[in-house]
Design a protein around this motif. Structure first.
Motif, PDB file in Angstrom:
ATOM      1  N   LYS A  30      -4.140  -5.297  -4.810  1.00 17.47           N
ATOM      2  CA  LYS A  30      -5.308  -4.530  -4.367  1.00 17.47           C
ATOM      3  C   LYS A  30      -5.598  -4.842  -2.903  1.00 17.47           C
ATOM      4  N   ILE A  62      -4.955  -8.510   1.436  1.00 16.65           N
ATOM      5  CA  ILE A  62      -4.465  -8.049   0.137  1.00 16.65           C
ATOM      6  C   ILE A  62      -4.653  -9.161  -0.888  1.00 16.65           C
ATOM      7  N   SER A  63      -5.239  -8.819  -2.023  1.00 17.82           N
ATOM      8  CA  SER A  63      -5.465  -9.809  -3.069  1.00 17.82           C
ATOM      9  C   SER A  63      -4.190 -10.038  -3.873  1.00 17.82           C
ATOM     10  N   PRO A  78      -2.717   1.152  -5.849  1.00 21.28           N
ATOM     11  CA  PRO A  78      -2.078  -0.173  -5.837  1.00 21.28           C
ATOM     12  C   PRO A  78      -1.092  -0.284  -4.673  1.00 21.28           C
ATOM     13  N   ASP A 134      -6.184   2.221   0.171  1.00 16.74           N
ATOM     14  CA  ASP A 134      -7.508   1.772  -0.264  1.00 16.74           C
ATOM     15  C   ASP A 134      -7.761   2.140  -1.727  1.00 16.74           C
ATOM     16  N   ASP A 135      -7.212   3.256  -2.165  1.00 14.95           N
ATOM     17  CA  ASP A 135      -7.489   3.753  -3.517  1.00 14.95           C
ATOM     18  C   ASP A 135      -6.263   3.740  -4.422  1.00 14.95           C
ATOM     19  N   VAL A 195      -8.054  -5.255  -0.091  1.00 16.23           N
ATOM     20  CA  VAL A 195      -9.493  -5.530  -0.070  1.00 16.23           C
ATOM     21  C   VAL A 195     -10.105  -5.382   1.322  1.00 16.23           C
TER      22      VAL A 195
END
Length: 599
Positions: free
Chosen positions: A239, A260-261, A434, A431-432, A241
């Motif tokens: 994701k 990025i997480s 994966p 942003d929206d 972030v």
């Protein structure tokens, strides 16, 4: 006598670790250790060991290195005795006495050798290079057909080894970006040929071999022993972030900072590593592609043995931007266009390069209307490959996160707006959605293990990325070594990336010295290499004190200019002639104190 134990394929180890453990177990078994009936087993005569195989790799990003250890595991499984060596360590190998030599090397930049391969190449190229009549060899070359000098480094090694008298036992394989299948075929073929040359009675079962275990990769076994889950073939759907523009209003560029997480992935990394991102193509470009080709996006096509709709294949699986020689040749053949046919002649390299400048596949399909069927088109397109970006964060400072510093590619060409595939995927669409990621472990681009050692970092533009990570790491680990950064861009007002952080580190003393070069802020352009020359006396003193020298960024121009400046600094302030300065810099490379992450 039963066969020695081996780790199952499902064991939670990387291929490199499994190869080492299996060899160790085999060694223990043959000497009777750990068998429960050691004395009996030890008294049995052992079969002759299989042939020794030296495996040398030249690697810029780590791919050739990884393949070298995969090859070693395969060789061990056939009873051979592989020894894997970084080309920078070639001196530890008695080359004329080496019976079997397998070489794996990438090519980068304008047909250049990987940095770790240069010294080996110079030794082979030297007038007093040893004759190799007793050596059997084969070469695996890694490259990218989008570059003019495709696999040039591997081709050079292959030709030079033959010129020195070595016997080619298996033809060189030149791999494009989708290297997995041809690399696998080369490994099987080369090992089969070497096995034929083994002395009669040689052991082709499990043998006790010495395969040095490489450092655990960033995607290796986790602390709790769980098997690695995510890699190039199976990226983690991360994701995004943070998506922040670094450049200011009025800048001629768009450079962004991403966070990025990695939560839930088990992925880890070290500073100096790269993050692989597998993008999707721009939906608008895909629709334009279908419109130009007059093909039905719903029709089923096969990609990599999987059937899927053409539109999905164009979006997720295929490179639909850069024209390949294969595609150009097919268009010329299909249309019988005389001009394009002429451009594809070998002596027309320069003219073809000029013609292709700024052109994408869609331009060619529009201009020539070759009328390919869906299956024909898919067969002519290369796979969509991951993009590698230098990581700009320390995991110790940012747990379960990875940061990137990426310039968005956007320009106008031939009447169309052009977009970099991955840079605008991150900027506009991630942003929206994966973000499929994996960690590409670095080949040697690391901080000194000793935190007392000074480091000099040259990173203009997005080349600052790994050095931001270095500084974060040195701050969180409280390393005492001095740090010097050269950073350059166009204008201080709009392009001074991470200015607040860098100036804060400078104020705290972490960043001992910060030299900047903003090329457009004065009449005469000033670049980082000019700042190096201005500070040459101190730079040389740092090198004499054992400093590591790092460069990150553009390989074709910047890195070469920086290298020339380094030679000049060494010659001027070390009072050395040109040959002596070259030897000094060469020794920095041999000592792994001159390290580059260039592309």
């Amino acid at each position: 006598m039963s066969l020695p134990p081996v780790l199952p394929e499902s064991a939670p180890f990387t291929p490199e670790q499994r190869a080492w453990v299996n060899g160790y177990l085999a060694g223990l078994y043959q000497t009777g250790a750990g068998t429960g009936g050691g004395a009996v087993e030890a008294s049995l005569p052992s079969a002759p060991a299989g042939p020794e195989v030296a495996i040398l790799f030249g690697s810029q990003t780590g791919t050739a290195q990884s393949l070298a250890y995969t090859l070693a595991e395969k060789a061990k499984g056939q009873g051979m005795q592989p020894k894997v060596l970084d080309m920078a360590e070639y001196a530890s190998l008695d080359l004329p006495a080496t019976s079997n030599l397998l070489v794996l090397t990438s090519t980068y930049g304008e047909g250049d050798n990987p940095d770790n391969a240069q010294a080996f190449w110079e030794a082979l190229e030297a007038e007093d290079a040893p004759r190799l009549e007793n050596t059997n060899f084969s070469v695996l070359a890694l490259g990218d057909t989008n570059y003019e000098e495709f696999c040039a480094a591997g081709i050079r090694f292959d030709q030079r080894l033959e010129a020195l008298g070595a016997k080619r036992v298996h033809d060189r394989t030149d791999c494009d970006v989708d290297y997995e299948a041809p690399a696998e075929a080369w490994m099987e073929g080369a090992l089969a040929e070497l096995a034929k040359l083994a002395p009669a009675g040689a052991n082709h079962g499990a043998a006790a071999v010495e395969v040095e275990l490489p450092p655990v990769s960033s995607t290796g076994v986790s602390a709790n022993g769980a098997a690695p889950k995510f890699d190039k073939e199976n990226p983690f759907p991360a994701k995004l972030v943070t998506n922040r523009v670094l450049t200011g209003s009025g800048s001629g560029k768009e450079t962004r900072h991403y966070e990025i997480s990695l939560e839930g992935s088990g992925l880890t990394y070290e500073v100096g590593d790269a993050l692989g991102v597998l993008p999707t193509n721009c939906p608008g470009l895909v629709l334009d592609f279908l419109d130009v080709t007059k093909l039905d996006g719903r029709c089923e096509v096969e990609v990599g043995g999987v059937s899927l709709p053409l539109q999905q294949a164009l979006m997720e699986k295929l490179d639909i931007t850069k024209p390949s020689k294969k595609l150009l040749s097919a268009i010329a053949e299909k249309t019988e266009d005389a001009e394009l046919t002429t451009l594809l002649e070998p002596e027309q390299k320069t003219a073809l390069s000029e013609y292709l400048w700024g052109r994408e596949i869609i331009d060619l399909l529009k201009d020539y209307s070759p009328g390919f069927t869906s299956d024909e088109l898919v067969s002519l397109l290369k796979p969509l490959t991951p993009r590698l970006y230098s990581i700009s964060s320390s995991l110790n400072a940012n747990p379960e996160q990875v940061h990137l510093t990426v310039a968005s590619v956007r320009y106008e060409g031939h009447g169309r707006s052009r977009k970099g595939v991955c840079s605008t995927f991150l900027a506009d669409r991630a942003d929206d959605a994966p973000v499929p990621v994996f960690v590409q472990a670095s080949h040697g681009f690391r901080l000194p293990e000793d935190g007392e050692t000074p480091v000099i970092m040259v990173g203009p533009g997005t080349g600052v990325a790994p050095f931001r990570a270095f500084l974060q790491e040195r701050e969180v680990t409280q390393a005492k070594g001095k740090n010097w950064l050269f950073f350059g861009e166009q204008r201080a007002d709009t392009d001074f990336f991470y200015r607040d952080e860098l100036e804060s580190w400078q104020a705290s003393g972490l960043l001992t010295r910060l030299d900047t070069a903003f090329s457009r802020d004065q009449e005469h352009k000033i670049y980082v290499q000019h700042r190096m020359l201005e500070a040459g006396a101190e730079l040389y003193d740092w090198l004499q004190a054992g400093a590591y020298f790092y460069v990150c960024g553009d390989a074709s121009r910047m890195a070469k200019d920086v290298d020339a400046a380094l030679h000049k600094v060494v010659a001027t302030f070390g009072n050395l002639n040109e040959a002596e300065a070259a030897s000094y810099v060469s020794n920095l490379k041999k000592e792994k104190r001159y390290l580059r992450d260039v592309y």
